[in-house]
Write a protein that holds these residues in place. Structure first.
Motif, short mmCIF file in Angstrom:
data_model
loop_
_atom_site.label_atom_id
_atom_site.label_comp_id
_atom_site.label_asym_id
_atom_site.label_seq_id
_atom_site.Cartn_x
_atom_site.Cartn_y
_atom_site.Cartn_z
N GLU A 126 0.82 -1.21 0.00
CA GLU A 126 0.00 0.00 0.00
C GLU A 126 0.85 1.26 0.00
O GLU A 126 0.49 2.27 -0.60
CB GLU A 126 -0.97 -0.01 1.19
CG GLU A 126 -2.05 -1.07 1.06
CD GLU A 126 -3.07 -0.99 2.19
OE1 GLU A 126 -3.03 0.00 2.95
OE2 GLU A 126 -3.91 -1.91 2.30
N TYR A 127 2.01 1.21 0.68
CA TYR A 127 2.91 2.36 0.62
C TYR A 127 4.16 2.09 -0.21
O TYR A 127 4.76 3.01 -0.76
CB TYR A 127 3.31 2.81 2.03
CG TYR A 127 3.99 1.77 2.90
CD1 TYR A 127 5.36 1.53 2.82
CD2 TYR A 127 3.27 1.02 3.81
CE1 TYR A 127 5.98 0.59 3.61
CE2 TYR A 127 3.87 0.07 4.62
CZ TYR A 127 5.23 -0.14 4.51
OH TYR A 127 5.84 -1.09 5.31
N ALA A 128 4.55 0.80 -0.34
CA ALA A 128 5.79 0.48 -1.04
C ALA A 128 5.64 0.48 -2.56
O ALA A 128 6.56 0.88 -3.27
CB ALA A 128 6.32 -0.88 -0.57
N VAL A 129 4.50 0.03 -3.06
CA VAL A 129 4.32 -0.13 -4.51
C VAL A 129 4.44 1.20 -5.27
O VAL A 129 5.15 1.26 -6.29
CB VAL A 129 2.98 -0.83 -4.81
CG1 VAL A 129 2.56 -0.61 -6.26
CG2 VAL A 129 3.11 -2.33 -4.53
N PRO A 130 3.81 2.29 -4.85
CA PRO A 130 3.99 3.55 -5.60
C PRO A 130 5.44 3.99 -5.66
O PRO A 130 5.89 4.56 -6.67
CB PRO A 130 3.12 4.55 -4.81
CG PRO A 130 2.11 3.71 -4.11
CD PRO A 130 2.82 2.45 -3.75
N ILE A 131 6.19 3.75 -4.58
CA ILE A 131 7.62 4.09 -4.57
C ILE A 131 8.37 3.25 -5.60
O ILE A 131 9.16 3.78 -6.39
CB ILE A 131 8.20 3.88 -3.16
CG1 ILE A 131 7.53 4.81 -2.15
CG2 ILE A 131 9.72 4.09 -3.16
CD1 ILE A 131 7.86 4.48 -0.71
N ILE A 132 8.11 1.95 -5.58
CA ILE A 132 8.81 1.03 -6.49
C ILE A 132 8.48 1.36 -7.95
O ILE A 132 9.36 1.32 -8.82
CB ILE A 132 8.46 -0.42 -6.15
CG1 ILE A 132 9.01 -0.79 -4.77
CG2 ILE A 132 9.01 -1.38 -7.21
CD1 ILE A 132 8.54 -2.12 -4.25
N GLN A 133 7.25 1.69 -8.23
CA GLN A 133 6.86 2.02 -9.61
C GLN A 133 7.66 3.21 -10.14
O GLN A 133 8.11 3.21 -11.29
CB GLN A 133 5.36 2.31 -9.67
CG GLN A 133 4.51 1.06 -9.51
CD GLN A 133 3.03 1.35 -9.37
OE1 GLN A 133 2.63 2.43 -8.92
NE2 GLN A 133 2.19 0.40 -9.75
N LYS A 134 7.87 4.22 -9.31
CA LYS A 134 8.66 5.38 -9.73
C LYS A 134 10.12 5.00 -9.93
O LYS A 134 10.78 5.51 -10.85
CB LYS A 134 8.53 6.49 -8.70
CG LYS A 134 7.15 7.13 -8.63
CD LYS A 134 7.10 8.21 -7.56
CE LYS A 134 5.71 8.82 -7.44
NZ LYS A 134 5.64 9.83 -6.36
#
Length: 400
Positions: free
Chosen positions: A259-267
Motif C-alpha cells: 500500500e505504501y511500497a508499490v507507488p515508490i517502487i513504480q517510480k
C-alpha cells in the motif's frame, strides 16, 4: 523400583483450534502469539531465528538437534539490532545439549533469553509438521512458565488478538529507523568479516527486513551500500544518486506492505535504474508491475529447495523463507518468469523485458544454506556496470 513420576511441563503451544502441545520451556519466559511454520534446514538455526522475515512467526525446526553448536555474535542476520528480534518463538524436539563448536560463545538457551525469544522443547515436531502440511500454518500462542502454571484467560486473549499474517504489514516493524551505510563484506575462514574500501558503485537498499548477508554480498561486488527506511520516497532515494536499487526481503503480507511500497517502487522502475528484489522485495516488485500475490498453504522454509533458472537452464538448490507467493498466471505482458520451484511449480523469479529490472523469491544470499545462487548478485552488478560503461564480471565462477 521407584514409581513413574509425571513430568512437570513448563511450556505450551496452543493452536487456534484448541490443540494444546506441552513440553519444556527454553529461552525467554512469557508468551507470544504468531503463525506456526516449519523449517527443514539442518544447520543455521541462529541465522533463521534472527531473519527479520520471520517476524510474527513461531518456527518449528524439523531437524531434531537444535542448539548443539551454541550461539555467537557473528551469525546474527538482523541488521537493526534495536528492531524486532525476528521469530516470536521456536519449537524443537530434543533438549539443547552443551555447545560443541569452536565458534560458540554462549549456550542457545542463554542466547534465546537475551534475544527475548520463547522456546519449547520435547515436542513431536514430525507430528506438528504433518499437521501443518495437512491443514496449513496455524495461528498459536507459545508460552513458558517455569512453575508450570499458566493464565489460560490471558493466553486466549492474546491468541484472539492476533490477526494472522494475511493482511498484516510487518515490514514497518523491522525496517531501519534511519538511513545508514554498509561496507562489511563476507566472512572468510581465518579472518572473519572484511570491509569494502574500494566501492566504484553505489547501491541503495530499501529495508523491508534486510538480512546482513545480502548487504555483505552487495559489498563483495564492489558496491557502497546505503540502507534506507521502507517509507523513503522515490524522490529521496534518487536524490542519493544510486547506480542501482535493491528491494530487500521482509515479513508479512506483501499486499499490505504494498500500500505504501508499490507507488515508490513504480517510480524507481520508471527511473531506468537497475532494480533487484529478493523475497518480499520480489513480491512487491511483482505487485508494482501489475501482478498479484497469494497466501500459501504451508509456505517454503528450508535450505534444500530445487529451483530452475530458465535463463541458464540450470537447477540450483536454494534457501527459502516465505508464506506468500507471486501468482504466475497474473504476470502481465512484458514480465517474464525466470525461476520456478521444482517442488510445487510456484513462481521464484521475474524480469522486465525492456528494463534492467529483475527479482527472485528465494534467498540467493543463503545464511543458512547453499551458495548456488550467489551469481544473482553478479547479475545485478553487471546491469549496474553496463550503465556505467564498465566491463562485466563473470556471472559464474569456474565451478559454476
Amino acid at each position: 523400583m521407584t514409581g513413574w513420576t509425571e513430568p512437570q511441563f513448563t511450556a505450551r503451544l496452543i493452536l487456534r483450534d484448541g490443540t494444546v502441545l506441552e513440553g519444556f520451556g527454553i529461552g525467554a519466559v512469557g508468551q507470544a502469539a504468531g503463525e506456526v511454520c516449519f523449517n527443514t534446514a539442518m544447520t543455521g538455526y541462529q541465522e533463521i531465528l534472527t531473519d527479520p522475515s520471520y517476524a510474527g512467526q513461531i518456527i518449528t525446526f524439523t531437524f531434531p538437534h537444535i542448539g548443539n553448536v551454541g550461539a555467537n555474535d557473528e551469525d546474527i542476520e538482523t541488521v537493526d539490532m534495536d528492531g524486532a528480534p525476528g521469530a516470536r518463538g521456536c519449537v524443537i524436539r530434543a533438549d539443547i545439549t552443551d555447545p560443541s563448536n569452536y565458534r560458540a560463545v554462549s549456550h542457545l538457551d542463554a542466547w534465546l533469553k537475551a534475544r527475548g525469544i520463547i522456546g519449547i522443547s520435547g515436542i513431536d515436531t514430525r507430528a506438528l509438521t504433518a499437521l501443518i502440511r495437512e491443514t496449513g500454518m496455524p495461528d498459536a500462542v507459545i508460552a513458558y512458565s517455569p512453575d508450570g502454571k499458566f493464565d489460560d484467560a490471558a493466553i486466549k486473549a492474546e491468541l484472539d488478538a492476533f490477526p494472522g499474517l494475511e493482511g498484516l504489514d510487518l515490514a514497518d516493524t523491522v525496517t531501519t529507523a534511519k538511513t545508514h551505510g554498509w561496507d562489511q563484506t563476507s566472512w572468510q575462514w581465518g579472518t572473519g568479516f572484511g570491509a569494502n574500501d574500494d566501492a566504484p558503485m553505489h547501491i541503495v537498499a530499501i529495508d523491508y527486513g534486510a538480512k546482513r548477508n545480502i548487504l555483505r554480498l552487495l559489498a563483495d561486488q564492489g558496491a557502497r551500500v546505503t540502507v534506507v527506511n521502507a517509507h523513503t520516497s522515490a524522490e529521496d532515494i534518487l536524490a542519493l544518486n544510486p547506480d542501482g536499487i535493491f528491494l530487500s526481503n521482509g515479513p508479512g503480507d506483501p499486499a499490505a506492505t504494498g500500500e505504501y511500497a508499490v507507488p515508490i517502487i513504480q517510480k524507481l522502475v520508471e527511473s531506468g535504474k537497475p532494480v533487484f528484489g529478493i523475497c518480499l522485495g520480489h513480491q512487491l516488485l511483482a505487485i508494482a508491475l501489475g501482478a498479484r500475490t497469494v497466501k500459501m498453504h504451508q509456505g517454503h522454509h528450508g535450505a534444500n529447495h530445487p529451483v530452475k533458472d530458465f535463463t541458464t537452464d540450470k537447477v540450483e538448490i536454494v534457501s527459502m523463507n516465505h508464506g506468500f507467493a507471486v501468482d504466475t498466471n497474473s504476470l502481465p505482458e512484458g514480465v517474464e518468469e525466470t525461476h520456478k520451484s521444482l517442488f510445487d511449480g510456484t513462481n521464484c523469479g521475474l524480469r522486465l523485458a525492456d528494463k534492467p529490472v529483475f527479482s527472485v523469491q528465494h534467498h540467493p544470499e543463503a545464511s543458512p544454506g547453499p551458495q548456488d545462487s550467489h551469481y544473482l548478485f553478479r547479475r545485478f552488478i553487471n546491469l549496474v556496470r553496463e550503465q556505467k560503461g564498465m566491463e562485466p564480471v563473470a556471472e559464474f565462477d569456474k565451478a559454476g
